[in-house]
Design an enzyme around this catalytic site. Structure first.
Site, PDB file in Angstrom:
ATOM      1  N   VAL A 114     -49.124 -35.757 -18.258  1.00 42.38           N
ATOM      2  CA  VAL A 114     -50.320 -36.386 -18.827  1.00 42.38           C
ATOM      3  C   VAL A 114     -51.539 -35.707 -18.213  1.00 42.38           C
ATOM      4  O   VAL A 114     -51.657 -35.610 -16.994  1.00 42.38           O
ATOM      5  CB  VAL A 114     -50.356 -37.903 -18.542  1.00 42.38           C
ATOM      6  CG1 VAL A 114     -51.685 -38.504 -19.005  1.00 42.38           C
ATOM      7  CG2 VAL A 114     -49.196 -38.607 -19.229  1.00 42.38           C
ATOM      8  N   ALA A 128     -54.345 -34.874 -13.576  1.00 39.06           N
ATOM      9  CA  ALA A 128     -53.118 -34.849 -14.380  1.00 39.06           C
ATOM     10  C   ALA A 128     -51.972 -35.385 -13.524  1.00 39.06           C
ATOM     11  O   ALA A 128     -52.118 -35.566 -12.313  1.00 39.06           O
ATOM     12  CB  ALA A 128     -52.798 -33.426 -14.818  1.00 39.06           C
ATOM     13  N   LYS A 129     -50.865 -35.653 -14.130  1.00 43.39           N
ATOM     14  CA  LYS A 129     -49.663 -36.011 -13.378  1.00 43.39           C
ATOM     15  C   LYS A 129     -48.468 -35.752 -14.267  1.00 43.39           C
ATOM     16  O   LYS A 129     -48.589 -35.727 -15.500  1.00 43.39           O
ATOM     17  CB  LYS A 129     -49.693 -37.490 -12.985  1.00 43.39           C
ATOM     18  CG  LYS A 129     -48.820 -37.830 -11.793  1.00 43.39           C
ATOM     19  CD  LYS A 129     -49.485 -37.420 -10.504  1.00 43.39           C
ATOM     20  CE  LYS A 129     -48.655 -37.768  -9.292  1.00 43.39           C
ATOM     21  NZ  LYS A 129     -49.428 -37.611  -8.063  1.00 43.39           N
ATOM     22  N   GLY A 130     -47.314 -35.565 -13.643  1.00 42.18           N
ATOM     23  CA  GLY A 130     -46.108 -35.354 -14.427  1.00 42.18           C
ATOM     24  C   GLY A 130     -44.917 -35.944 -13.710  1.00 42.18           C
ATOM     25  O   GLY A 130     -45.014 -36.356 -12.548  1.00 42.18           O
TER      26      GLY A 130
END
Ligand code: NAD
Length: 441
Positions: free
Chosen positions: A89, A134-136
Site C-alpha cells: 500500500v 508505504a507498507k507491505g
C-alpha cells in the site's frame, strides 16, 4: 481451505476478499482482527480537527494513493503448491518516494498494511526525511517455513510488485519477521530485471550496500526518545525500571541501549513467554542466551512470567516492541508504568490511550519513537545513490541530531498547545504533508 488441482494441492492461506473489518475498539488478545486502520484514522482525525485542516486536504491525506494485492504461489519443500497473498500500500508520496517496511506474519491483511502505510507518511514527515509512506506484507507464518521457501516467497513478492517499486518511486525495508537477508533477496530479484540497484531497498547487509547502524537504528531511536522524555519529565533514567514486550530487532536493541544508559531492564518477553528479575537482567548474558536458544525463555538469571503480565508489571517504563493493540481497554487501567513507549506500531488502542491519559501516564507515540529505523534507511538510500559509505559515528550522530530535534518539536507543540504527545506529533507531521500538498496542487 485446501483445493486439489491435478496432482498438486493448492492451499489458500488467506483470502483478502474475506478480510474482516470490525469496529476499532474490538479487542482480541492476539491483536487479530483489531481494526488498525480505524485506529490510525481516528488519531489522524483528532489531529486534523485540532489543526482545522481543510476538508479537501483532509480527504486526500486520509486516502491511500495505490493498493496492490498479489497472489504468490510457492512450491513448498514437500512438493505442494501453496498460495500466499502479498500486499503493498502506497499511502502518500507528496514529500518523496514511498517508503516502508515489509512484514511477514500470519495476521497480515490489507487493513493492517493500510494503517501501517499511513503511519509511515506521518513518521517520515515528523523526522523530516524526504519520503512518503508505504507498507507491505505477506500473510504467512515464517516460523514454519524453510529458508528456501522464504527465499522463493520473497522473490515471488518482489516480481509481483516490481512495477510499483523504484529508487525514486517506492523503497521497501525490513519489518516484523523480515531482515537483512530478505532485503538482499529483494535487491537481487529486482536487479535481474533492472540491473544493479542497491537503493531499491534499505536494511540490506552492510556487505551489499547496507548502512552502518541500520540494524540497531529503531532501538537507538527508541532509546533516544525515552532518554529525552525522562529529561523533560524530570526523571533520572538511571533510577528507572524498564519492561519490554518483544525481544526481536527493536526490543533487544532498545534493551541493550537503555541498559547502557543505566536503566534497569527488569522484564522482557517474546512470543514464547516472558522473564522477570526485579534486580535487573544481565543484558550481555541474555543476548548470548537468545543467540543460542532463540528465545528469552529459560534464561538462568530470571523467573518466568506469563506474557500478558509483563504489560502490567511493577515498572517505571513500559515498552511494547512487538505487536499492535496489546494495551487496550481491558488492561490499560492495570498498567503501572509512568511512561509507555510505543516502539511497536499502534500498541496502544485509542480507548487505552484515553484511559492512560486520565491516569496521568505519558504515552510516547509510535510515529516519533520508532522513527529511527526509517531515518537510517534514509541515510542508507543516500549512501547508495552517492555510492559512498558513511562510518558508524557519522550515522549515529546524525540519527541523534534528527531524533532529538523531532522530540523537541513535538514536546514544544504539546506544551504550547496543551496537546497529548501523540496529537502533537501528528500535528507536526500533518502540517508538513498538508503544506507539500497545497504547494503541489
Ligand atoms: P522482530 O520480528 O525482529 O521481533 C518481534 C518480536 O516480538 C520477537 O521477539 C517476537 O518473539 C515478539 N513477539 C511476537 N509476538 C509476540 C507476543 N504475542 N508477545 C510477546 N512478544 C511477541 O520485529 P521488529 O523488527 O523488532 O519489530 C517489532 C515492532 O516494531 C513491530 O511492530 C514493527 O512494526 C515495529 N517497527 C520495527 C522497525 C524496524 O526497523 N525493525 C521500525 C519501526 C517499527
Amino acid at each position: 481451505m485446501t483445493k486439489t488441482r491435478g496432482k498438486s494441492k493448492v492451499k489458500i492461506v488467506s483470502n483478502p476478499a474475506q478480510a474482516k473489518h470490525p469496529p476499532a475498539h474490538d479487542f482480541k488478545p492476539s491483536g487479530k482482527h483489531l481494526n488498525f486502520n480505524r485506529i490510525t484514522d481516528e488519531q489522524f482525525l483528532i489531529a486534523a480537527e485540532e489543526m482545522k485542516l481543510e476538508d479537501d486536504i483532509r480527504m486526500l491525506l486520509r486516502t491511500p494513493y495505490r493498493e496492490l494485492i498479489v497472489q504468490i504461489p510457492v512450491r513448498m519443500d514437500d512438493g505442494h503448491l501453496e498460495l500466499f497473498h502479498g500486499y503493498r500500500v502506497q499511502h502518500n508520496g507528496v514529500r518523496g518516494p514511498y517508503k516502508g517496511g515489509l512484514r511477514f506474519h500470519p495476521e497480515v491483511d490489507l487493513n493492517e498494511v493500510r494503517s501501517l502505510a499511513a503511519l509511515m507518511t506521518w513518521k517520515t514527515a515528523l523526522v523530516d526525511v524526504p519520503f512518503g509512506g508505504a507498507k507491505g506484507g505477506v500473510t504467512c507464518d515464517p516460523s514454519n517455513m524453510s529458508r528456501k521457501e522464504l527465499q522463493a516467497l520473497t522473490r515471488g513478492l518482489t516480481s509481483k510488485i516490481d512495477m510499483a517499486l523504484g529508487v525514486y518511486r517506492d523503497i521497501p525495508a525490513p519489518d516484523m519477521n523480515t531482515n537483512a537477508q530478505v532485503m538482499a533477496w529483494i535487491m537481487d530479484e529486482y536487479g535481474k530485471k533492472h540491473g544493479y540497484t542497491p537503493a531499491i531497498v534499505t536494511g540490506k547487509p552492510i556487505n551489499l550496500g547496507g548502512s552502518e547502524g541500520r540494524e540497531e537504528a529503531t532501538g537507538r531511536g527508541t532509546m533516544i526518545i525515552t532518554r529525552e522524555a525522562c529529561k523533560a519529565f524530570g526523571i533520572d533514567i538511571k533510577q528507572t525500571r524498564v519492561a519490554i514486550q518483544g525481544f526481536g530487532n527493536v526490543g533487544s536493541w532498545t534493551a541493550r541501549l537503555l541498559d547502557e544508559q543505566g536503566a534497569k531492564i527488569v522484564a522482557v518477553s517474546d512470543v514464547h513467554g516472558g522473564i522477570h528479575n526485579p534486580a535487573g537482567l544481565d543484558m550481555k548474558k541474555l543476548v548470548a542466551h537468545v543467540k543460542t536458544e532463540k528465545t528469552v525463555v529459560g534464561f538462568a538469571g530470571a523467573k518466568s512470567l506469563p506474557n500478558d503480565e509483563l504489560l502490567t508489571i511493577d515498572c517505571d517504563i513500559l515498552i511494547p516492541a512487538a505487536l499492535g493493540g496489546v494495551v487496550h481497554r481491558n488492561n490499560a487501567d492495570d498498567v503501572q508504568a509512568k511512561i509507555i513507549v510505543e516502539a511497536a506500531n499502534s500498541p496502544v488502542t485509542p480507548r487505552a490511550d484515553e484511559m492512560l491519559r486520565k491516569r496521568g501516564k505519558h504515552v510516547l507515540p509510535d510515529i516519533l519513537v520508532n522513527a529511527g529505523g526509517v531515518t537510517v534507511s534514509y541515510f542508507e538510500w543516500v549512501q547508495n545513490l552517492q555510492q559512498f559509505h558513511w562510518d558508524l559515528l557519522t550515522v549515529n550522530s546524525e540519527l541523534e541530531r534528527r531524533m532529538v530535534k523531532a522530540w523537541k518539536r513535538v514536546y514544544q507543540t504539546a506544551t504550547e498547545r496543551n496537546l497529548t504527545l501523540r496529537i502533537a506529533a501528528y500535528a507536526v507531521a500533518l502540517e508538513k504533508v498538508a503544506e507539500a500538498t497545497r504547494q503541489r496542487f
